[in-house]
Scaffold this active site. Structure first.
Site, PDB file in Angstrom:
ATOM      1  N   ASP A 182     -27.584  -5.512 -49.455  1.00 63.58           N
ATOM      2  CA  ASP A 182     -26.935  -6.237 -48.365  1.00 63.58           C
ATOM      3  C   ASP A 182     -26.528  -7.611 -48.866  1.00 63.58           C
ATOM      4  O   ASP A 182     -26.771  -7.962 -50.026  1.00 63.58           O
ATOM      5  CB  ASP A 182     -27.846  -6.344 -47.146  1.00 63.58           C
ATOM      6  CG  ASP A 182     -27.071  -6.241 -45.842  1.00 63.58           C
ATOM      7  OD1 ASP A 182     -26.171  -7.076 -45.623  1.00 63.58           O
ATOM      8  OD2 ASP A 182     -27.349  -5.327 -45.047  1.00 63.58           O
ATOM      9  N   HIS A 252     -20.934  -6.225 -46.441  1.00 63.07           N
ATOM     10  CA  HIS A 252     -22.345  -6.483 -46.754  1.00 63.07           C
ATOM     11  C   HIS A 252     -22.589  -6.478 -48.260  1.00 63.07           C
ATOM     12  O   HIS A 252     -23.585  -5.929 -48.742  1.00 63.07           O
ATOM     13  CB  HIS A 252     -23.241  -5.468 -46.044  1.00 63.07           C
ATOM     14  CG  HIS A 252     -23.299  -5.644 -44.557  1.00 63.07           C
ATOM     15  ND1 HIS A 252     -24.025  -6.637 -43.954  1.00 63.07           N
ATOM     16  CD2 HIS A 252     -22.688  -4.960 -43.550  1.00 63.07           C
ATOM     17  CE1 HIS A 252     -23.873  -6.562 -42.630  1.00 63.07           C
ATOM     18  NE2 HIS A 252     -23.058  -5.563 -42.366  1.00 63.07           N
ATOM     19  N   ASP A 315     -20.080  -0.286 -42.197  1.00 64.61           N
ATOM     20  CA  ASP A 315     -20.041  -1.051 -40.951  1.00 64.61           C
ATOM     21  C   ASP A 315     -19.667  -2.502 -41.226  1.00 64.61           C
ATOM     22  O   ASP A 315     -19.786  -2.999 -42.343  1.00 64.61           O
ATOM     23  CB  ASP A 315     -21.399  -1.001 -40.254  1.00 64.61           C
ATOM     24  CG  ASP A 315     -22.497  -1.625 -41.105  1.00 64.61           C
ATOM     25  OD1 ASP A 315     -22.538  -1.343 -42.315  1.00 64.61           O
ATOM     26  OD2 ASP A 315     -23.311  -2.403 -40.568  1.00 64.61           O
ATOM     27  N   GLU A 316     -19.243  -3.177 -40.200  1.00 65.53           N
ATOM     28  CA  GLU A 316     -19.101  -4.636 -40.188  1.00 65.53           C
ATOM     29  C   GLU A 316     -18.405  -5.159 -41.447  1.00 65.53           C
ATOM     30  O   GLU A 316     -18.957  -5.960 -42.198  1.00 65.53           O
ATOM     31  CB  GLU A 316     -20.483  -5.284 -40.021  1.00 65.53           C
ATOM     32  CG  GLU A 316     -21.135  -4.893 -38.692  1.00 65.53           C
ATOM     33  CD  GLU A 316     -22.546  -5.418 -38.543  1.00 65.53           C
ATOM     34  OE1 GLU A 316     -22.983  -5.613 -37.381  1.00 65.53           O
ATOM     35  OE2 GLU A 316     -23.231  -5.619 -39.556  1.00 65.53           O
ATOM     36  N   TRP A 388     -24.765   4.223 -33.990  1.00 66.82           N
ATOM     37  CA  TRP A 388     -25.590   3.094 -33.565  1.00 66.82           C
ATOM     38  C   TRP A 388     -25.002   2.340 -32.389  1.00 66.82           C
ATOM     39  O   TRP A 388     -25.724   1.686 -31.649  1.00 66.82           O
ATOM     40  CB  TRP A 388     -25.828   2.143 -34.731  1.00 66.82           C
ATOM     41  CG  TRP A 388     -24.654   1.289 -35.127  1.00 66.82           C
ATOM     42  CD1 TRP A 388     -23.590   1.661 -35.878  1.00 66.82           C
ATOM     43  CD2 TRP A 388     -24.458  -0.091 -34.813  1.00 66.82           C
ATOM     44  NE1 TRP A 388     -22.726   0.606 -36.065  1.00 66.82           N
ATOM     45  CE2 TRP A 388     -23.242  -0.492 -35.419  1.00 66.82           C
ATOM     46  CE3 TRP A 388     -25.181  -1.044 -34.081  1.00 66.82           C
ATOM     47  CZ2 TRP A 388     -22.738  -1.789 -35.313  1.00 66.82           C
ATOM     48  CZ3 TRP A 388     -24.672  -2.330 -33.976  1.00 66.82           C
ATOM     49  CH2 TRP A 388     -23.475  -2.702 -34.581  1.00 66.82           C
ATOM     50  N   TYR A 413     -33.594   0.457 -32.050  1.00 67.72           N
ATOM     51  CA  TYR A 413     -33.707  -0.612 -33.032  1.00 67.72           C
ATOM     52  C   TYR A 413     -35.082  -1.257 -32.851  1.00 67.72           C
ATOM     53  O   TYR A 413     -35.311  -2.020 -31.910  1.00 67.72           O
ATOM     54  CB  TYR A 413     -32.577  -1.631 -32.844  1.00 67.72           C
ATOM     55  CG  TYR A 413     -31.331  -1.268 -33.626  1.00 67.72           C
ATOM     56  CD1 TYR A 413     -30.876   0.046 -33.697  1.00 67.72           C
ATOM     57  CD2 TYR A 413     -30.606  -2.240 -34.312  1.00 67.72           C
ATOM     58  CE1 TYR A 413     -29.734   0.385 -34.416  1.00 67.72           C
ATOM     59  CE2 TYR A 413     -29.464  -1.920 -35.035  1.00 67.72           C
ATOM     60  CZ  TYR A 413     -29.036  -0.603 -35.084  1.00 67.72           C
ATOM     61  OH  TYR A 413     -27.914  -0.275 -35.798  1.00 67.72           O
ATOM     62  N   PHE A 414     -35.980  -0.962 -33.747  1.00 72.62           N
ATOM     63  CA  PHE A 414     -37.362  -1.377 -33.584  1.00 72.62           C
ATOM     64  C   PHE A 414     -37.618  -2.815 -34.047  1.00 72.62           C
ATOM     65  O   PHE A 414     -38.767  -3.276 -34.027  1.00 72.62           O
ATOM     66  CB  PHE A 414     -38.295  -0.406 -34.314  1.00 72.62           C
ATOM     67  CG  PHE A 414     -38.357   0.965 -33.677  1.00 72.62           C
ATOM     68  CD1 PHE A 414     -37.801   1.204 -32.428  1.00 72.62           C
ATOM     69  CD2 PHE A 414     -38.973   2.016 -34.326  1.00 72.62           C
ATOM     70  CE1 PHE A 414     -37.861   2.458 -31.845  1.00 72.62           C
ATOM     71  CE2 PHE A 414     -39.041   3.282 -33.748  1.00 72.62           C
ATOM     72  CZ  PHE A 414     -38.489   3.508 -32.510  1.00 72.62           C
ATOM     73  N   TRP A 465     -34.560  -3.328 -38.969  1.00 72.43           N
ATOM     74  CA  TRP A 465     -33.904  -4.379 -39.727  1.00 72.43           C
ATOM     75  C   TRP A 465     -34.860  -5.557 -39.849  1.00 72.43           C
ATOM     76  O   TRP A 465     -35.644  -5.824 -38.937  1.00 72.43           O
ATOM     77  CB  TRP A 465     -32.604  -4.799 -39.036  1.00 72.43           C
ATOM     78  CG  TRP A 465     -31.658  -3.654 -38.843  1.00 72.43           C
ATOM     79  CD1 TRP A 465     -31.451  -2.934 -37.710  1.00 72.43           C
ATOM     80  CD2 TRP A 465     -30.792  -3.088 -39.827  1.00 72.43           C
ATOM     81  NE1 TRP A 465     -30.501  -1.947 -37.918  1.00 72.43           N
ATOM     82  CE2 TRP A 465     -30.079  -2.024 -39.219  1.00 72.43           C
ATOM     83  CE3 TRP A 465     -30.540  -3.376 -41.182  1.00 72.43           C
ATOM     84  CZ2 TRP A 465     -29.152  -1.262 -39.917  1.00 72.43           C
ATOM     85  CZ3 TRP A 465     -29.615  -2.610 -41.865  1.00 72.43           C
ATOM     86  CH2 TRP A 465     -28.928  -1.565 -41.232  1.00 72.43           C
ATOM     87  N   THR A 466     -34.789  -6.284 -40.974  1.00 69.78           N
ATOM     88  CA  THR A 466     -35.879  -7.220 -41.266  1.00 69.78           C
ATOM     89  C   THR A 466     -35.438  -8.673 -41.412  1.00 69.78           C
ATOM     90  O   THR A 466     -36.090  -9.455 -42.111  1.00 69.78           O
ATOM     91  CB  THR A 466     -36.630  -6.771 -42.533  1.00 69.78           C
ATOM     92  OG1 THR A 466     -35.714  -6.740 -43.646  1.00 69.78           O
ATOM     93  CG2 THR A 466     -37.263  -5.418 -42.342  1.00 69.78           C
TER      94      THR A 466
END
Length: 530
Positions: A182, A252, A315-316, A388, A413-414, A465-466
Site C-alpha cells: 500500500d 495505492h 480500488d481508489e 465492499w 469492516y472490523f 484495515w490497520t
C-alpha cells in the site's frame, strides 16, 4: 476489560426446549440418544487416523487440543477417537461427529472436512468426564469463507499472522486475503526489484490522529522475506486455509513509487506515505516499464502463493496525474480508449491495465480478483469481485454477471467500533459502528435477488484495515468475537440462525479465546454479568 469466563459442564444444553450443542458455527443437524447414555472420556484410549500425511497431521492437532495420544496400534475394539474419510458425505468441507460406546468418530469427505470437525470437537470437549451419545453434522453454506488482514499501514510479523490463521481455523474459515502492499508500506520481498523493501518498507513518520498534520516521527518498518512467506503459506495449508495475496495497483502504490520514482507520472520525488487516505500518485499507465514491473512482481508472487486467485486491488485510483501525463494520454490514443457516457478515457486506461494482467494471470492458470471498482474497468466476468461498497447508487456486481465475495464496508469492516458509541474507549479507530448483532444478522444473498444472482454470491469475508491498529492485541480485540458471528453467516442457512441462541453458545467459544490468551471484546449483551 473484565474477563467473562464460563465452565461448560455438558455437551448439550437445553435451549428453548431443543437440544443444542454449545458450538459455533451452529451444526446443521443434531441427533441425541433417547436413553441419554454417556461416553466416559476417561475410557478413551487414544486417537486413530489413516496413515496419510494430512490425516496424521489432523490427528496431532486433535492430540494437542485434548491431550489424547495418537496411537494407530489400537485395535478395532479399543474405545478411541477415530478420524475417518467418508466419500458419501455431501460436502468436501462438511463433517460428521458421532459419539457412542465405541468412542468418537469424526468423519469428513476430505481431510479438510475432518479438520473442521476437529475444531468442533475442540469446542465440545467437556469439562466433565463424559459426553452424551449422539451425532452432529454440518456443511458450510459458502465455499469462500474469508478474513482479510492489512499488514501495510502497521507491520505485523509472521507470528502474528500465524496467530490470526489459528483464530480463523477455530472458526471454520478457509481463506486469508493478505493485503501486502500500500501507500504506507511495501511488505513483500521481490528479488528482481529490491528497493521495494529496501526503501518502500520503511515509513519515516506517521500522522497523529485523523490526518491532523502532526507526525510522530517514529519509523514504521518491516517486510516478509520470501522464506517467511513460504513458511506462512505452509502453516496456512496445514490448517486448510488458502492465502490470497493482494498487490494493489495501479493505485495505492506510493511506497513502490518512492523506491522507483520512474514508475510514476511525475518522476517524484515521493515519500512512503505518512498519512491515511487516497493519494493522487499512482502507477503511470503510459510507461512501458510499469507493465514489465507488474509482470515481474506477480511472477514472484505467483511462485510464492499456490492460490488460484490473485488479488490486484484496483480500488481508489484517482486519474488526476493521468490527465496531465503525456505518456498516459498517448497510450489512450494508441489503444483507442475513448470516453463513453459512463467512463472517462482514463477510466478505460485503468481497464486496459487490469485486463492486461487478467490475460497474464490466465496464461499462468490464475484468476484475477479485485475490489468492486473493477466493474468500471471492463474486466472479464471470470474475474472475482470483492463487493465492499454497499451504499446507495453502487450497482450490485451479481446483477452484472460477476461472481462476488461480500465484504460490505457498513457491516464487515472490523476496524470499525463494535460497542455503542457512548461506551467507546479512548482507543482511536477508523470510525463507524458494526455491532456483533449487526454482523450476525447480515444476509449476503438477500431474497430480492434472483436465484441465479444469489448463486453468484460465492463467499463472505471480514476485513481488518490497520491505519489505527498498531498492536497485535488490538487485532484480536477487533475481530473477536465478531469472527464468530461471521462464521455463522458463512456456515449456517439464514432460516436456521437465531441471535439469542448464538449468544447462549458463545461463552464456550470465549473460554477457548481465554485459554489461548487471545484478547476479545465482550459483547454488550454480556456486559455487567458475572
Amino acid at each position: 476489560m473484565k474477563q467473562f469466563t464460563i465452565l461448560v459442564t455438558l455437551l448439550l444444553a437445553v435451549l428453548g426446549g431443543h437440544a443444542q450443542p454449545q458450538v459455533i458455527p451452529q451444526p446443521e443437524t443434531v441427533t441425541t440418544d433417547a436413553k441419554h447414555r454417556q461416553l466416559s472420556t476417561d475410557a478413551l484410549q487414544g486417537i486413530v487416523a489413516p496413515a496419510s500425511t494430512d490425516m496424521m497431521r489432523n490427528a496431532q492437532f486433535l492430540s494437542d487440543y485434548t491431550g489424547l495420544a495418537v496411537d494407530n496400534g489400537l485395535g478395532k475394539k479399543a474405545v478411541a477417537v477415530r478420524l475417518l474419510i467418508d466419500p458419501k458425505l455431501p460436502s468436501d468441507e462438511g463433517y460428521r461427529i458421532t459419539t457412542d460406546q465405541t468412542g468418537i468418530a469424526i468423519a469428513g469427505k476430505t481431510p479438510a472436512g475432518v479438520f473442521h470437525g476437529i475444531q468442533v470437537l475442540r469446542q465440545l470437549w467437556p469439562e466433565t468426564s463424559s459426553m452424551p451419545y449422539g451425532t452432529i453434522a454440518s456443511q458450510p453454506l459458502y465455499g469462500y469463507r474469508g478474513m482479510h488482514l492489512d499488514v501495510c499501514r502497521h507491520f505485523f510479523g509472521k507470528e502474528v499472522v500465524k496467530r490470526y490463521l489459528d483464530m480463523m481455523a477455530l472458526h471454520g474459515m478457509n481463506t486469508l486475503h493478505w493485503h501486502l502492499t500500500d501507500d504506507q508500506g511495501w511488505r513483500i520481498e521481490i528479488k528482481k526489484w529490491p528497493r521495494l523493501t529496501q526503501i518502500g518498507s520503511i515509513r519515516s513518520r506517521t500522522v497523529i490522529g485523523r490526518n491532523m498534520g502532526i507526525y510522530d516521527e517514529t519509523p514504521v518498518a518491516g517486510y516478509f522475506t520470501q522464506q517467511d512467506i513460504r513458511e506462512i503459506v505452509r502453516y496456512a495449508q496445514d490448517r486448510y486455509i488458502t492465502i490470497i495475496p493482494e498487490i494493489d495497483m495501479p493505485g495505492h502504490m506510493v511506497a513502490a513509487l518512492t523506491a522507483y520514482p520512474e514508475l510514476g507520472c511525475t518522476g517524484g520525488p515521493y515519500e512512503v506515505w505518512p498519512i491515511w487516505g487516497v493519494s493522487d500518485d499512482i502507477l503511470c499507465g503510459g510507461n512501458p516499464k510499469v507493465y514489465d514491473f507488474l509482470k515481474d512482481v506477480f511472477d514472484e508472487v505467483m511462485a510464492l502463493f499456490p492460490s488460484k486467485i490473485i488479488n490486484v486491488g484496483g480500488d481508489e485510483a484517482p486519474k488526476v496525474r493521468w490527465k496531465d501525463c503525456q505518456r498516459c494520454q498517448q497510450k489512450i490514443r494508441d489503444e483507442h480508449l475513448e470516453a463513453t457516457a459512463d467512463h472517462t478515457a482514463e477510466d478505460r486506461l485503468q481497464g486496459y491495465i487490469v485486463r492486461y494482467m487478467e490475460r497474464y494471470f490466465a496464461e499462468h492458470g490464475r484468476t484475477l480478483m479485485g475490489w468492486d471498482e473493477l466493474m468500471d474497468c471492463d474486466v472479464a466476468k471470470t474475474s472475482l469481485i470483492m463487493n465492499w461498497r454497499d451504499w446507495k447508487g453502487v450497482v450490485d456486481p451479481v446483477t452484472l454477471g460477476f461472481n462476488v465475495v461480500r465484504t460490505p464496508n457498513s457491516t464487515l469492516y472490523f476496524d470499525h467500533y463494535q460497542i455503542p458509541k457512548d461506551d467507546w474507549s479512548n482507543t482511536l479507530l477508523f470510525g463507524g459502528y458494526s455491532s456483533l448483532k449487526k454482523v450476525y444478522c447480515y444476509e449476503p444473498a438477500p431474497s430480492n435477488l434472483s436465484e441465479e444472482e444469489r448463486a453468484r454470491v460465492v463467499g463472505v469475508q471480514g476485513n481488518l484495515w490497520t491505519e489505527y491498529i498498531a498492536y497485535p492485541e488490538l487485532i484480536e480485540y477487533q475481530v473477536l468475537p465478531r469472527m464468530a458471528a461471521l462464521a455463522e453467516v458463512q456456515w449456517v442457512k439464514p432460516e436456521l440462525k437465531d441471535y439469542d441462541d448464538f449468544l447462549q453458545r458463545l461463552p464456550r467459544l470465549i473460554s477457548i479465546y481465554e485459554a489461548e490468551g487471545w484478547k476479545y471484546c465482550l459483547p454488550e449483551e454480556m456486559r455487567n454479568k458475572d
